[in-house]
Design a protein around this motif. Structure first.
Motif, PDB file in Angstrom:
ATOM      1  N   SER A 243       0.853  -1.170   0.000  1.00 42.00           N
ATOM      2  CA  SER A 243       0.000   0.000   0.000  1.00 42.00           C
ATOM      3  C   SER A 243       0.899   1.233   0.000  1.00 42.00           C
ATOM      4  CB  SER A 243      -0.923  -0.006   1.224  1.00 42.00           C
ATOM      5  OG  SER A 243      -1.956   0.938   1.051  1.00 42.00           O
ATOM      6  N   PHE A 244       0.316   2.396   0.011  1.00 44.00           N
ATOM      7  CA  PHE A 244       1.083   3.636  -0.016  1.00 44.00           C
ATOM      8  C   PHE A 244       0.874   4.381   1.290  1.00 44.00           C
ATOM      9  CE2 PHE A 244       2.274   3.311  -4.342  1.00 44.00           C
ATOM     10  CZ  PHE A 244       1.231   2.624  -4.957  1.00 44.00           C
ATOM     11  N   ILE A 245       1.884   5.114   1.682  1.00 42.23           N
ATOM     12  CA  ILE A 245       1.789   5.949   2.869  1.00 42.23           C
ATOM     13  C   ILE A 245       2.387   7.305   2.527  1.00 42.23           C
ATOM     14  CG2 ILE A 245       3.961   5.115   3.847  1.00 42.23           C
ATOM     15  CD1 ILE A 245       2.605   5.442   6.625  1.00 42.23           C
ATOM     16  N   ARG A 246       1.795   8.341   3.090  1.00 43.42           N
ATOM     17  CA  ARG A 246       2.314   9.693   2.917  1.00 43.42           C
ATOM     18  C   ARG A 246       2.632  10.257   4.284  1.00 43.42           C
ATOM     19  NH1 ARG A 246      -2.288  10.934  -1.119  1.00 43.42           N
ATOM     20  NH2 ARG A 246      -1.367  10.228  -3.043  1.00 43.42           N
ATOM     21  N   LEU A 247       3.823  10.818   4.396  1.00 41.31           N
ATOM     22  CA  LEU A 247       4.254  11.463   5.636  1.00 41.31           C
ATOM     23  C   LEU A 247       4.636  12.899   5.333  1.00 41.31           C
ATOM     24  CD1 LEU A 247       6.695   8.740   7.038  1.00 41.31           C
ATOM     25  CD2 LEU A 247       4.420   9.248   7.890  1.00 41.31           C
ATOM     26  N   PRO A 248       4.397  13.815   6.272  1.00 38.57           N
ATOM     27  CA  PRO A 248       4.886  15.171   6.053  1.00 38.57           C
ATOM     28  C   PRO A 248       6.414  15.168   6.029  1.00 38.57           C
ATOM     29  CG  PRO A 248       3.921  14.954   8.238  1.00 38.57           C
ATOM     30  CD  PRO A 248       3.683  13.668   7.521  1.00 38.57           C
TER      31      PRO A 248
ATOM     32  N   LEU B  31       8.437  14.913   9.308  1.00 39.27           N
ATOM     33  CA  LEU B  31       8.395  13.599   9.955  1.00 39.27           C
ATOM     34  C   LEU B  31       9.198  12.582   9.153  1.00 39.27           C
ATOM     35  CD1 LEU B  31       7.279  12.341  12.483  1.00 39.27           C
ATOM     36  CD2 LEU B  31       5.153  11.873  11.274  1.00 39.27           C
ATOM     37  N   TRP B  32       9.111  12.658   7.823  1.00 43.06           N
ATOM     38  CA  TRP B  32       9.906  11.787   6.950  1.00 43.06           C
ATOM     39  C   TRP B  32      11.391  11.953   7.258  1.00 43.06           C
ATOM     40  CZ3 TRP B  32       9.199   7.996   3.380  1.00 43.06           C
ATOM     41  CH2 TRP B  32      10.274   7.699   2.538  1.00 43.06           C
ATOM     42  N   ASN B  33      11.850  13.213   7.358  1.00 45.33           N
ATOM     43  CA  ASN B  33      13.263  13.469   7.650  1.00 45.33           C
ATOM     44  C   ASN B  33      13.660  12.915   9.019  1.00 45.33           C
ATOM     45  OD1 ASN B  33      13.824  14.692   5.194  1.00 45.33           O
ATOM     46  ND2 ASN B  33      13.526  16.757   5.969  1.00 45.33           N
TER      47      ASN B  33
ATOM     48  N   GLN C 131       3.896  16.606   1.493  1.00 44.22           N
ATOM     49  CA  GLN C 131       3.832  15.172   1.715  1.00 44.22           C
ATOM     50  C   GLN C 131       4.856  14.398   0.885  1.00 44.22           C
ATOM     51  OE1 GLN C 131       1.371  13.871   4.011  1.00 44.22           O
ATOM     52  NE2 GLN C 131       1.357  16.067   4.447  1.00 44.22           N
ATOM     53  N   VAL C 132       5.410  13.362   1.508  1.00 42.28           N
ATOM     54  CA  VAL C 132       6.293  12.420   0.827  1.00 42.28           C
ATOM     55  C   VAL C 132       5.518  11.108   0.739  1.00 42.28           C
ATOM     56  CG1 VAL C 132       8.480  11.171   0.924  1.00 42.28           C
ATOM     57  CG2 VAL C 132       8.341  13.508   1.807  1.00 42.28           C
ATOM     58  N   SER C 133       5.409  10.569  -0.449  1.00 39.76           N
ATOM     59  CA  SER C 133       4.669   9.331  -0.652  1.00 39.76           C
ATOM     60  C   SER C 133       5.645   8.195  -0.919  1.00 39.76           C
ATOM     61  CB  SER C 133       3.722   9.493  -1.836  1.00 39.76           C
ATOM     62  OG  SER C 133       2.981   8.318  -2.026  1.00 39.76           O
ATOM     63  N   THR C 134       5.378   7.049  -0.328  1.00 41.11           N
ATOM     64  CA  THR C 134       6.225   5.885  -0.544  1.00 41.11           C
ATOM     65  C   THR C 134       5.375   4.619  -0.529  1.00 41.11           C
ATOM     66  OG1 THR C 134       8.258   4.769   0.173  1.00 41.11           O
ATOM     67  CG2 THR C 134       6.785   5.526   1.911  1.00 41.11           C
ATOM     68  N   THR C 135       5.849   3.586  -1.170  1.00 43.72           N
ATOM     69  CA  THR C 135       5.185   2.288  -1.147  1.00 43.72           C
ATOM     70  C   THR C 135       5.642   1.545   0.097  1.00 43.72           C
ATOM     71  OG1 THR C 135       5.162   2.197  -3.551  1.00 43.72           O
ATOM     72  CG2 THR C 135       4.876   0.110  -2.386  1.00 43.72           C
ATOM     73  N   LEU C 136       4.703   0.947   0.770  1.00 47.25           N
ATOM     74  CA  LEU C 136       4.991   0.214   1.995  1.00 47.25           C
ATOM     75  C   LEU C 136       4.523  -1.220   1.815  1.00 47.25           C
ATOM     76  CD1 LEU C 136       5.991   0.537   4.927  1.00 47.25           C
ATOM     77  CD2 LEU C 136       3.643   1.116   5.544  1.00 47.25           C
TER      78      LEU C 136
END
Length: 147
Positions: free
Chosen positions: A26-31, A34-36, A90-95
């Motif tokens: 699935s995908f997740i987006r983090l600000p 928080l990503w950093n 937002q940073v989006s990544t596949t999880l």
């Protein structure tokens, strides 16, 4: 939208390679801020990725996570964003997580009547990651009875 956002799609099943667990994607987006923070923490740990940090957060919420799922065999470089990027973008990544983890996330979602994205942000908060007030406010119950 501010805060952590999980795209409301059903996780896709990926075929397990020999010796690997059945994974759902699935995908997740983090600000960005928080990503950093999560990325910097993962890099300071040996054999850890952002995915492993998110899973450690799930464990901090009381979910049963296998020790082997808290370390990574192959770690990719983590992109960091500098001060010129809006920290709330937002940073989006596949999880990709094992099926047994998604099952626990689904149970938590149903018990707490919150979205999956809120489960991950709660996990990061349980690990003492600083979550901004704007993101914290978005943690309200969003699943209503009878739906």
């Amino acid at each position: 939208m501010l805060g952590v956002e999980m795209v409301a799609t059903r996780p896709k099943v990926t075929r397990p390679r020999e010796g690997r667990k059945d994974l759902l994607r699935s995908f997740i987006r983090l600000p960005v801020y928080l990503w950093n923070d999560v990325g910097a923490y993962a890099e300071r740990q040996e054999n850890m990725s952002i995915k492993n940090v998110l899973m450690a957060g799930l464990r901090a919420l009381g979910m049963d996570i296998d020790d082997e799922d808290l370390t990574t065999r192959k770690r990719r470089p983590i992109k960091h964003y500098d001060d010129t990027v809006d920290p709330m973008s937002q940073v989006s990544t596949t999880l990709q997580l094992p099926r047994y983890v998604w099952d626990q996330v689904e149970s938590y979602v149903m018990a707490e009547k919150i979205s999956k994205r809120h489960v991950f942000i709660r996990g990061l908060k349980a690990l003492d990651f600083p979550v901004r007030e704007e993101d914290d406010k978005s943690l309200g119950r969003i699943i209503r009875e009878g739906r």
